[in-house]
Design a protein around this motif. Structure first.
Motif, mmCIF file in Angstrom:
data_model
loop_
_atom_site.group_PDB
_atom_site.id
_atom_site.type_symbol
_atom_site.label_atom_id
_atom_site.label_comp_id
_atom_site.label_asym_id
_atom_site.label_seq_id
_atom_site.Cartn_x
_atom_site.Cartn_y
_atom_site.Cartn_z
ATOM 1 N N GLY A 1 -2.918 -0.100 -0.493
ATOM 2 C CA GLY A 1 -1.588 0.417 -0.198
ATOM 3 C C GLY A 1 -1.351 1.775 -0.855
ATOM 4 N N ILE A 2 -0.622 2.660 -0.160
ATOM 5 C CA ILE A 2 -0.294 3.987 -0.676
ATOM 6 C C ILE A 2 1.201 4.019 -1.012
ATOM 7 N N PHE A 3 1.522 4.553 -2.201
ATOM 8 C CA PHE A 3 2.905 4.603 -2.654
ATOM 9 C C PHE A 3 3.255 6.028 -3.104
ATOM 10 N N VAL A 4 4.330 6.557 -2.548
ATOM 11 C CA VAL A 4 4.825 7.871 -2.954
ATOM 12 C C VAL A 4 6.138 7.666 -3.693
ATOM 13 N N HIS A 5 6.147 7.981 -4.981
ATOM 14 C CA HIS A 5 7.353 7.891 -5.796
ATOM 15 C C HIS A 5 7.823 9.297 -6.158
ATOM 16 N N VAL A 6 9.137 9.452 -6.267
ATOM 17 C CA VAL A 6 9.732 10.710 -6.715
ATOM 18 C C VAL A 6 10.778 10.375 -7.772
ATOM 19 N N ARG A 7 11.211 11.381 -8.499
ATOM 20 C CA ARG A 7 12.273 11.163 -9.466
ATOM 21 C C ARG A 7 13.558 10.768 -8.721
ATOM 22 N N PRO A 8 14.395 9.902 -9.327
ATOM 23 C CA PRO A 8 15.602 9.404 -8.637
ATOM 24 C C PRO A 8 16.496 10.499 -8.093
ATOM 25 N N GLU A 9 16.664 11.606 -8.840
ATOM 26 C CA GLU A 9 17.557 12.660 -8.360
ATOM 27 C C GLU A 9 16.989 13.356 -7.125
ATOM 28 N N SER B 1 11.497 6.543 -8.224
ATOM 29 C CA SER B 1 11.999 5.817 -7.056
ATOM 30 C C SER B 1 11.007 5.920 -5.911
ATOM 31 N N LEU B 2 10.841 4.812 -5.200
ATOM 32 C CA LEU B 2 9.901 4.778 -4.080
ATOM 33 C C LEU B 2 10.469 5.536 -2.887
ATOM 34 N N ALA B 3 9.712 6.512 -2.389
ATOM 35 C CA ALA B 3 10.139 7.303 -1.229
ATOM 36 C C ALA B 3 9.354 6.937 0.027
ATOM 37 N N TYR B 4 8.149 6.378 -0.152
ATOM 38 C CA TYR B 4 7.306 6.057 1.016
ATOM 39 C C TYR B 4 6.274 5.025 0.608
ATOM 40 N N GLN B 5 5.976 4.138 1.544
ATOM 41 C CA GLN B 5 4.964 3.109 1.300
ATOM 42 C C GLN B 5 4.161 2.870 2.565
ATOM 43 N N MET B 6 2.853 2.925 2.440
ATOM 44 C CA MET B 6 1.965 2.643 3.568
ATOM 45 C C MET B 6 1.096 1.445 3.195
ATOM 46 N N ASN B 7 1.324 0.327 3.868
ATOM 47 C CA ASN B 7 0.570 -0.881 3.566
ATOM 48 C C ASN B 7 -0.793 -0.871 4.251
ATOM 49 N N SER B 8 -1.727 -1.587 3.648
ATOM 50 C CA SER B 8 -3.039 -1.782 4.273
ATOM 51 C C SER B 8 -3.109 -3.214 4.806
ATOM 52 N N LYS B 9 -4.171 -3.522 5.505
ATOM 53 C CA LYS B 9 -4.339 -4.881 6.029
ATOM 54 C C LYS B 9 -4.439 -5.903 4.898
ATOM 55 N N LYS B 10 -4.921 -5.471 3.723
ATOM 56 C CA LYS B 10 -5.103 -6.383 2.600
ATOM 57 C C LYS B 10 -3.898 -6.436 1.664
ATOM 58 N N SER B 11 -2.836 -5.684 1.965
ATOM 59 C CA SER B 11 -1.656 -5.680 1.100
ATOM 60 C C SER B 11 -1.043 -7.076 1.043
ATOM 61 N N PRO B 12 -0.505 -7.481 -0.106
ATOM 62 C CA PRO B 12 0.132 -8.799 -0.237
ATOM 63 C C PRO B 12 1.252 -8.986 0.776
ATOM 64 N N VAL B 13 1.446 -10.230 1.220
ATOM 65 C CA VAL B 13 2.461 -10.530 2.227
ATOM 66 C C VAL B 13 3.852 -10.151 1.730
ATOM 67 N N LEU B 14 4.159 -10.474 0.457
ATOM 68 C CA LEU B 14 5.470 -10.157 -0.089
ATOM 69 C C LEU B 14 5.706 -8.657 -0.088
ATOM 70 N N GLN B 15 4.694 -7.887 -0.397
ATOM 71 C CA GLN B 15 4.812 -6.425 -0.397
ATOM 72 C C GLN B 15 5.133 -5.915 0.996
ATOM 73 N N LYS B 16 4.499 -6.484 2.015
ATOM 74 C CA LYS B 16 4.755 -6.064 3.391
ATOM 75 C C LYS B 16 6.181 -6.415 3.819
ATOM 76 N N ILE B 17 6.657 -7.597 3.418
ATOM 77 C CA ILE B 17 8.007 -8.023 3.785
ATOM 78 C C ILE B 17 9.048 -7.098 3.166
ATOM 79 N N LEU B 18 8.881 -6.795 1.881
ATOM 80 C CA LEU B 18 9.850 -5.943 1.184
ATOM 81 C C LEU B 18 9.859 -4.531 1.741
ATOM 82 N N SER B 19 8.701 -4.039 2.183
ATOM 83 C CA SER B 19 8.630 -2.672 2.692
ATOM 84 C C SER B 19 9.324 -2.526 4.038
ATOM 85 N N LYS B 20 9.621 -3.622 4.721
ATOM 86 C CA LYS B 20 10.286 -3.569 6.017
ATOM 87 C C LYS B 20 11.802 -3.497 5.901
ATOM 88 N N GLN B 21 12.307 -3.349 4.677
ATOM 89 C CA GLN B 21 13.744 -3.289 4.478
ATOM 90 C C GLN B 21 14.319 -1.952 4.926
#
Length: 266
Positions: free
Chosen positions: A251-259, A128-148
């Protein structure tokens, strides 16, 4: 060290009536007692000793650690405390309502220096995604979803690996919508690093999006014409609990186990 904290949740008063016979007469006694409900938790607090351990860790991994902004991370003393136990420090930072990106960047660099790259055995399963840091070159859709929302309260986002098929599925789920993308991957030697023991650490997997679907509410799932080849993910750190990756667009993505994510929400 860990400090014990006790939070009083509330009090309840109970009254008991006791009746017994004494000297041919009935005697009634009333006994009352108050019960207090408490919650005990333990919080990680860095001590001066932790800073000493941290400085030793920084010296140990300095040749393998990517650069980061020490001033923005709070200075060398603050960085030393983070370095005493980078993984615990990361979890503490992710639990904050407002995440300190500079400190988290420092902790990620420390974990990357441990040279724990890609492993097909460890990466298997749900993440499961716990943290996301977008870069200037990150896709637009990725940036929109990360703002949820900030982790760990953002909409459900997962990247689940099935190593037998050499695929993983990215899933983004909102209140009524679900977006899934199936990615075919292949580990490669590009981007490898060397450990202090002169072992090769595999970092990179090449990624091709081979399928994508979108579903909204009760409507049928709709295939999307999204296909992409030539992308990659670099594994900055991987153990049984945490997976930190960097995409080919920065982009930087930190995932952890769901539990673990569930425990972070508590």
């Amino acid at each position: 060290r860990y400090e014990k904290k006790v939070e009083v949740l509330g009090k309840k008063k109970y009254t008991t009536r006791i009746t017994f016979k004494m000297g041919g007469k009935y005697v009634v006694l009333f006994a009352s007692a108050s019960l207090m409900a408490v919650k005990t938790c333990y919080a990680f607090v860095a001590s001066p000793e932790q800073a000493i351990i941290g400085r030793a860790n920084l010296l140990k991994y300095k040749d393998f650690m990517p650069s980061f902004n020490v001033v923005e991370a709070g200075g060398w003393y603050s960085v030393s405390k983070l370095a005493a136990d980078p993984k615990s420090s990361m979890f503490s930072l992710l639990k904050e309502k407002v995440i300190d990106d500079s400190k988290l960047d420092a902790v990620i660099s420390m974990l990357q220096a441990k040279n724990k790259g890609f492993s097909s055995e460890i990466v298997e399963g749900d993440w499961s995604l716990a943290y996301q840091m977008n870069s200037k070159k990150s896709p637009v859709l990725q940036k929109i979803l990360s703002k949820q929302g900030k982790a760990p309260t953002r909409a459900l986002a997962q990247a689940n690996f099935a190593t037998e098929n050499m695929k993983f599925v990215n899933l983004r789920k909102g209140k009524r919508s679900t977006l899934t993308a199936t990615v075919k991957y292949n580990p490669v030697g590009d981007g490898f690093t060397m450990s202090p023991e002169n072992n090769i650490v595999i970092r990179r997997i090449m990624c091709d999006i081979v399928d994508a679907k979108f579903k909204y509410s009760f409507l049928p799932r709709v295939p999307l014409p999204i296909r992409a080849k030539g992308g990659h993910l670099d594994f900055l750190y991987l153990d049984n609990d945490v997976r930190i990756t960097k995409g080919n667009r920065g982009g930087i993505f930190v995932h952890v186990r769901p539990e673990i994510l569930e425990s972070m929400k508590a």
